[in-house]
Design a protein around this motif. Structure first.
Motif, short mmCIF file in Angstrom:
data_model
loop_
_atom_site.label_atom_id
_atom_site.label_comp_id
_atom_site.label_asym_id
_atom_site.label_seq_id
_atom_site.Cartn_x
_atom_site.Cartn_y
_atom_site.Cartn_z
N GLU A 1 -23.65 14.70 -5.70
CA GLU A 1 -23.83 13.25 -5.73
C GLU A 1 -25.21 12.85 -5.26
N SER B 1 -9.49 -1.81 -2.58
CA SER B 1 -8.17 -1.41 -2.10
C SER B 1 -8.12 -1.39 -0.57
N GLN C 1 -13.88 0.06 -6.45
CA GLN C 1 -12.43 -0.03 -6.53
C GLN C 1 -11.77 0.47 -5.26
N HIS C 2 -12.31 1.56 -4.70
CA HIS C 2 -11.77 2.08 -3.45
C HIS C 2 -11.95 1.06 -2.33
N PRO D 1 -20.39 4.39 -13.43
CA PRO D 1 -18.96 4.62 -13.24
C PRO D 1 -18.61 5.06 -11.81
N THR D 2 -19.47 5.90 -11.21
CA THR D 2 -19.23 6.31 -9.82
C THR D 2 -19.32 5.12 -8.89
N GLU E 1 -19.25 4.99 0.10
CA GLU E 1 -18.83 3.61 -0.13
C GLU E 1 -19.71 2.63 0.64
N ARG F 1 -18.69 2.03 -9.67
CA ARG F 1 -17.50 1.20 -9.87
C ARG F 1 -16.28 1.83 -9.18
N THR F 2 -16.22 3.16 -9.18
CA THR F 2 -15.13 3.84 -8.48
C THR F 2 -15.17 3.55 -6.99
N HIS F 3 -16.40 3.63 -6.41
CA HIS F 3 -16.56 3.28 -4.99
C HIS F 3 -16.10 1.85 -4.74
#
Length: 333
Positions: A49, A302, A298-299, A291-292, A266, A294-296
């Motif tokens: 990463e 939550s 979303q986490h 995309p990575t 994050e 956006r994944t962070h």
């Protein structure tokens, strides 16, 4: 953030300058915010990463640094410290043996720094209290029993110099608004009485100026016990805090990340977005794909109970500490 190297061995000065310039956005700084004291990390643990990040291209690659191992060793209200070691491209990444050795070393370093910091606090208690007060965005006024101002922090001095809402008259606080002047005068007078039955809770009032703006003032009597011992160097009986509602302090990192259980990756994404960067700009700066990123996000949605980026940033903004940017504690190598 500032980054001071307290003890350095085997590093070129040019590398240290680059490390200091980029440290605040490095993986080490982010991990120091969310890791426990003594938790050992290495860059090679998240190599895929980080290999495209600016920290890699601007700091590690030009100086041939292949891997860095570290752990946070001290974290207090006024300072942070960590211990780092690195390996060049000619040597393999840190392996389990070296990580285990660092884990054995970590508690001893943490204990030594904690003892040293405690001694510093006892020796410099009054000086550190004054520096802490000067770091606040709010104006802090400490008044004696007769109403005289015995201490003002830097923000308070600026408020008095401006003079639109609050002034000093005969070395006493004097709001320009007559009604506020009367209320504040009574509150300070009551706080200075030798009467154990007085109300020692905090109270707030408006200190307006002629233009419709002004400050919100909170005054806190210093009655006895720990409150009085804390401000004893200033011989104060009442503390008055004046905050400009328009003035926003710097956004936090460590406390917010710990509260919501954010990872280092994050947190780095969140702080990049908080600076006003768009998704693509933030991803480019951090060396990750959109995309990575956006994944962070979303986490984080939550974990924080939010559903949109604007709500997440608003939540971060609502957690802002009342200190100036130049006074934030800084990670150290």
């Amino acid at each position: 953030m500032l980054n001071d190297q307290l003890f350095v061995f085997g590093y070129r000065q040019e590398f240290l300058e680059q490390l200091g310039a980029h440290y605040a956005k490095s993986p080490m700084a982010a991990a120091d915010f969310v890791s426990n004291l003594g938790d050992v990390s290495a860059l090679s643990m998240n190599h895929s990463e980080l290999v495209e990040s600016r920290f890699f291209s601007d700091v590690r690659k030009p100086f041939g640094v292949q891997d860095i191992i570290w752990f946070p060793a001290l974290r207090t209200g006024g300072r942070m410290a960590s211990l780092h070691a690195s390996r060049s491209e000619k040597i393999a990444h840190y392996q389990k043996r070296e990580i285990d050795l660092f884990k054995l070393l970590a508690p001893h370093v943490c204990r030594a720094l904690a003892i040293s910091d405690a001694l510093d606090i006892r020796t410099l208690k009054s000086e550190m209290l004054e520096r802490t007060l000067d770091a606040l965005v709010a104006g802090v006024y400490l008044t004696a029993r007769d109403g005289r101002v015995v201490y003002m922090n830097a923000a308070a001095e600026r408020q008095v110099r401006t003079g639109g809402s609050i002034r000093l008259v005969n070395n006493r606080l004097s709001p320009t608004d007559p009604a506020a002047r009367a209320v504040l005068s009574r509150a300070i007078d009551q706080a200075g009485r030798d009467d154990t039955e007085i109300d020692t809770s905090a109270h707030s009032l408006a200190i307006p100026d002629a233009g419709g703006a002004g400050y919100v003032a909170t005054f806190l009597p210093v009655a006895s016990g720990q409150r009085r011992s804390t401000v004893a160097p200033f011989s104060a009986s009442c503390a008055v805090f004046m905050q400009d509602p328009v003035q926003a302090p710097l956004m936090p990192g460590e406390a917010f990340a710990r509260l919501h259980g954010l990872t280092g990756g994050e947190l780095r994404v969140l702080l990049a977005l908080a600076e006003g960067l768009g998704g693509k700009e933030a991803a480019d700066m951090l060396g990750i794909s959109e995309p990575t990123l956006r994944t962070h996000l979303q986490h984080m949605f939550s974990k924080t109970g939010t559903s949109r980026q604007s709500k997440l940033l608003q939540l971060l903004h609502n957690s802002t500490p009342p200190i100036r940017a130049s006074q934030l504690p800084a990670p150290r190598a």
